[in-house]
Write an enzyme that holds these catalytic residues in place. Structure first.
Site, PDB file in Angstrom:
ATOM      1  N   HIS A  79      48.263  24.015  45.274  1.00 43.85           N
ATOM      2  CA  HIS A  79      47.187  24.146  46.259  1.00 43.85           C
ATOM      3  C   HIS A  79      45.890  24.365  45.495  1.00 43.85           C
ATOM      4  O   HIS A  79      45.847  25.170  44.562  1.00 43.85           O
ATOM      5  CB  HIS A  79      47.499  25.328  47.180  1.00 43.85           C
ATOM      6  CG  HIS A  79      46.649  25.389  48.412  1.00 43.85           C
ATOM      7  ND1 HIS A  79      45.300  25.640  48.362  1.00 43.85           N
ATOM      8  CD2 HIS A  79      46.953  25.222  49.724  1.00 43.85           C
ATOM      9  CE1 HIS A  79      44.815  25.635  49.603  1.00 43.85           C
ATOM     10  NE2 HIS A  79      45.807  25.376  50.443  1.00 43.85           N
ATOM     11  N   ARG A 109      37.855  25.446  53.921  1.00 45.64           N
ATOM     12  CA  ARG A 109      37.183  24.147  53.813  1.00 45.64           C
ATOM     13  C   ARG A 109      37.135  23.444  55.158  1.00 45.64           C
ATOM     14  O   ARG A 109      36.154  22.805  55.497  1.00 45.64           O
ATOM     15  CB  ARG A 109      37.872  23.291  52.743  1.00 45.64           C
ATOM     16  CG  ARG A 109      37.502  23.730  51.324  1.00 45.64           C
ATOM     17  CD  ARG A 109      38.333  23.033  50.262  1.00 45.64           C
ATOM     18  NE  ARG A 109      39.707  23.520  50.261  1.00 45.64           N
ATOM     19  CZ  ARG A 109      40.783  22.753  50.149  1.00 45.64           C
ATOM     20  NH1 ARG A 109      40.650  21.448  50.009  1.00 45.64           N
ATOM     21  NH2 ARG A 109      41.982  23.285  50.162  1.00 45.64           N
TER      22      ARG A 109
END
Ligand SMILES: Cc1cc2nc3c(=O)[nH]c(=O)nc-3n(C[C@H](O)[C@H](O)[C@H](O)COP(=O)(O)OP(=O)(O)OC[C@H]3O[C@@H](n4cnc5c(N)ncnc54)[C@H](O)[C@@H]3O)c2cc1C
Ligand code: SF4
Ligand code: SF4
Ligand code: FES
Lengths: 256, 589
Positions: free
Chosen positions: B238, B258
């Site tokens: 990740h 995000r």
């Protein structure tokens, strides 16, 4: 608070022991020195001990990020999550004392038997929506907010451990404890739920035993306002149902 | 010699693992009217699933009316770098909305749209706003909903119970053997069908978002009774784990940061994603963002602690505290950073195992082992070379339900319980207690695990090359030997050192599987990057999945198998210019 720089040797006093036949905590506090790194939480130090000094030290943990509620213990006397308690926020000159949750029977070292909590949950009437036609379901964020506060609960059982009704008065058979009053509140206040849990809340969950000391709220790592937002409104509903003459009458003739 | 006595319980269906997949499978199996046991290494409600943050992907189309299962299907296939099993991706996209709605029926309280329905947020690689969520604690909502449903379904839940061996009667699974963590006593569960839902392998890596439970138990147990593991070279690093202070390194920073508008910058203040994926920027797929961060750091444009910066503060404190409350607290309490005021430092962390046990795409039955099923992160196929964020939680409920249904149906057809070989079981018990008898000066399994984690990070990590992989495979043989003589202190009662003394074998075995699969695939694709083969090699590798099994002499056998053809109707969903999607085999290139 600033992070301390560099590794510092610190002293830990860790309870080690096994239960007797009644689950009483029988054992002693053992002392260890651990080279503590900047930013460490109590759980880091205990995992260090496991890896270097005491490979059979029993601890419960999973996420190490305050999300799963596995690692509750009593740190310097305060019921806390081991993965959320920073060592650089604690006095350097005193040893760090770690004990298991006092309220529950011991399994070993820092691990206690919390199965009682799971038994209580089974007795709570689950979510019961007002109809089955989900396509008609609508409710808004304002309604969700209230319930979502309760659903943040990570079942660490720190509140159960801190509540004197259970901890000192041992009312395991008469009181569901703050955690499950929170759960009951989340169901009772769900905008689509129609089940009636008020009799349960009064009788079996024993809400009357709570005298609003707020010790539970103080220890909740999820900042759920257990007493103000869950327990007091439920108490009011119980009072309305059982002690308010008009509601009592309406209820008798079949209007909730 | 310590006691190797064991108790026996019998059920129609045994579900191993109580995360989202296991709980959903158990609920479904019990709805079919069979008796069900659900075992978990931890307490109920603490499985990995509880940590999931950002959301679960389902084309509900509540926020973007244009979304549809076809769009979700295409995103999954492209995101998986064309290696996903087509049928699984199709079923997943079609059934996820129903499964998510079902959670709401069972009491889940998702964030709401202005018109009162389930709110959906954007995520990397998803064309539309698709992720049903609850702030940044979606996994908690999922697991608690299933848990509260499950306890009223008549399922027997056995908590803190670890399964160490799967048992067979001929070609058919017969149950599983293991121990109660609390007492260390042995338990055998004799069952007509078994569903594996044990999750991933992250604890073979040091910097990981995964918990202690992820020791590859399911993968190893399944292999030992004849199952194959596929796509194991594909691990998801990740892009955003915490990097500072060192003790929190690896803890996840949800992609929702995000999704909600967070910007990535390097030490020069550049939004560097413009150099890697100018169109999707921060919301590119995870493999691309991770490699971008890796490159920025390697080329000297990293942050002080070896990551990059991620900033969401422009959204304002109120919004951040409402939509990302646990990120706010996580950084404030563990990292001394107020994310409403300034940037966080982030870097890649081992997060997810794309590959896994090879299963039938519709029933989830494990290839080669009758009566054994697998669902959730332990299984392979859906995610191919790279998993899209949010596609795991939906995977759990779609394929958990399918596994539960098919396992129950299978169990109902069996008139008798499969037979147990008592001698075999005693042998396993002896193997488990053996470490107590060893030299008290030998090393503990903790040391071996630390070395394994270093090795995997350095040589089988986010980037790999032939030489390193070969060295890793050799070093793993040495570790195997070390693990066989590691010592254990204390008694069998709640003894984590003893537990690890067994788990370590699983991690080493599956670590080698990853290394072997990575060595075989001489290209870079999705979650597998070879420094000596930096580009995708579509000619050789686009149409095959890797597979590994243990042969009769306990050696790993690595090979590939050709992907089946995508149905014409599914193929027609793709634009004609999307050559990689519409070309279906080597011959046609
Ligand atoms: C921090 C974090 C955030 C994430 N966020 C998201 C997200 O936003 N969206 C998304 O889609 N995905 C997300 N993921 C991924 C997703 O959460 C996991 O892939 C998923 O929860 C795995 O579920 P599972 O049911 O397969 O396994 P788990 O939930 O891990 O459960 C595994 C179960 O198996 C049991 N078990 C294992 N071995 C044994 C054994 N030997 N014997 C008995 N029991 C055993 C364990 O005790 C546990 O109960 C996230 C992952 C992490 C770590
Ligand atoms: S407020 Fe009530 S539930 Fe909470 S600790 Fe006090 S008595 Fe217990
Ligand atoms: S209400 Fe708070 S203290 Fe109580 S179990 Fe839940 S999270 Fe823990
Ligand atoms: S380890 Fe999960 S809350 Fe501490």
């Amino acid at each position: 608070m600033m992070m301390s720089l560099g590794v510092v040797d610190r002293e830990f006093h860790v309870f080690r022991g096994l239960p007797d036949a009644d689950g009483e905590h029988i054992g002693e506090v053992k002392s260890f020195t651990v080279p503590v790194q900047p930013g460490w939480v109590v759980l880091d130090a205990l995992l260090y001990l496991q890896a270097h000094n005491a490979p059979d030290l029993a601890i419960r943990w999973n996420c190490k990020a305050a999300k799963c509620g596995s690692c509750a213990a009593e740190i310097n006397g305060l019921p806390s999550l081991m993965c959320k308690t920073r060592l650089d926020h604690m006095p350097l000159d005193k040893p760090v004392l770690v004990r298991p949750m006092r309220t529950f029977p011991l399994i070993k070292d820092l691990v206690t038997d919390v199965s009682w909590n799971y038994e209580i949950n089974k007795r709570i009437t689950p979510f019961t929506p007002y109809n089955d036609d989900q396509s008609t379901w609508r409710y808004f964020q304002e309604d969700a907010d209230r319930v979502q506060e309760f659903r943040k609960c990570i079942e660490c059982f720190l509140c159960q451990n801190s509540c004197h009704v259970i901890r000192h008065h041992r009312k395991f058979n008469h009181f569901a404890g703050p955690r499950f009053l929170v759960r009951l509140a989340s169901l009772e206040m769900h905008p689509l739920d129609v089940a009636d849990r008020i009799p349960f809340i009064k009788e079996e969950a024993g809400i009357g035993l709570c005298n609003i000391t707020k010790c539970c709220t103080e220890r909740c790592p999820e900042d759920i306002r257990i007493t103000d937002n869950a327990i007091i409104p439920l108490k009011e509903r119980v009072v309305d149902r059982y002690y308010d003459p008009i509601t009592m009458l309406l209820h008798k003739i079949g209007i909730k | 010699m310590m006691s190797v006595h064991y108790e026996t319980k019998t059920y129609d269906v045994l579900v191993i693992g109580a995360g989202g997949a296991g709980l959903r499978a158990a609920i479904e199996a019990s709805a079919q009217g069979v008796s069900v046991a659900l075992v978990t290494k931890s307490l109920l409600g603490k499985a990995h699933t509880v940590m999931a943050e950002g959301g679960m992907a389902a084309a509900l189309s509540y926020v973007d009316a244009d979304d549809c299962w076809q769009a979700h299907y295409k995103d999954t296939i492209r995101g998986g770098k064309y290696l996903s099993n087509y049928r699984m991706a199709e079923l997943h996209a079609k059934e996820a909305p129903e499964r998510v709605k079902e959670l709401e029926k069972w009491g889940a309280v998702f964030d709401r749209t202005p018109d009162g329905r389930i709110l959906q947020r954007p995520f990397g690689g998803h064309t539309y706003r698709r992720l049903a969520h609850v702030g940044d604690r979606t996994g908690l909502e999922l697991i608690r909903t299933l848990q509260d449903k499950g306890i009223h379904c008549g399922i027997d839940v056995h908590m803190e119970c670890t399964m160490t061996h799967l048992l067979k009667d001929g070609d058919q699974v017969a149950g599983a053997f293991g121990y109660w963590r609390e007492s260390g006593r042995f338990i055998l569960i004799n069952a007509k069908a078994v569903i594996l839902c044990t999750g991933g392998i992250g604890k073979a890596y040091k910097v990981t978002s995964n918990s202690w439970e992820y020791t590859a138990d399911g993968q190893a147990m399944a292999m030992k009774i004849g199952a194959e593991l596929i796509d194991m070279e594909f691990l998801q690093f990740h892009p955003t784990g915490m990097v500072c202070p060192p003790s929190v390194k690896g803890i996840l920073v949800t992609e929702a940061v995000r999704g909600e508008g967070g910007k990535l910058t390097n030490a020069l203040g550049e939004r560097f994603m413009k150099n890697y994926d100018p169109e999707r920027m921060e919301l590119s797929t995870r493999d691309i963002v991770s490699k971008a961060i890796y490159t920025e750091v390697k080329e000297g444009r990293g942050s002080p602690n070896g990551g990059v910066f991620l900033d969401i503060s422009h959204r304002g404190a109120d919004y951040i505290k409402r939509k990302l409350p646990s990120m706010y607290h996580q950084f404030l309490e563990l990292g001394d950073v107020d994310i409403t005021k300034g940037p966080m430092e982030v870097g890649p962390t081992m997060h997810y195992t794309m590959g896994g046990v090879r299963v039938h795409p519709e029933t989830q039955e494990v290839l080669n082992v009758t009566g054994l099923y697998a669902a959730g992160e332990v299984s392979g196929g859906l995610h191919g070379g790279n998993r899209l964020g949010g596609n795991s939680l939906s995977d759990l409920i779609v394929f958990g339900q399918r596994a539960g249904k098919h396992a129950a149906e299978f169990a109902k057809q069996q008139t008798v319980l499969p037979k147990i070989n008592d001698e075999e079981v005693k042998g396993y018990a002896e193997e488990l207690v053996a470490p107590f008898e060893r030299d008290s000066k030998a090393e503990t399994p903790y040391q071996i695990q630390a070395d394994l984690q270093d090795l995997m990070a350095n040589k089988v990590g986010i980037v790999r090359e032939e030489q390193g992989l070969k060295e890793a495979i050799e070093e793993l043989q040495v570790m195997k030997a070390r693990a066989k003589v590691a010592r254990v202190d204390g008694s069998r009662a709640y003894n984590p050192g003893w537990h690890l003394s067994h788990d370590i074998h699983n991690m080493i075995l599956v670590g080698e599987v990853v290394a072997q699969a990575a060595l075989q695939r001489t290209e870079s694709r999705g979650g597998h990057t070879r420094l000596d083969h930096l580009e995708p090699d579509n000619e050789q590798w686009r149409f095959v999945n890797s597979t590994i099994r243990l042969n009769e002499s306990d050696e790993l056998e690595v090979s590939t198998y050709e992907k089946p053809q995508m149905d014409a109707a599914l193929r027609d969903l793709f634009d004609k210019s999307d050559e990689l999607a519409i070309t279906q085999s080597k011959q046609k290139i």
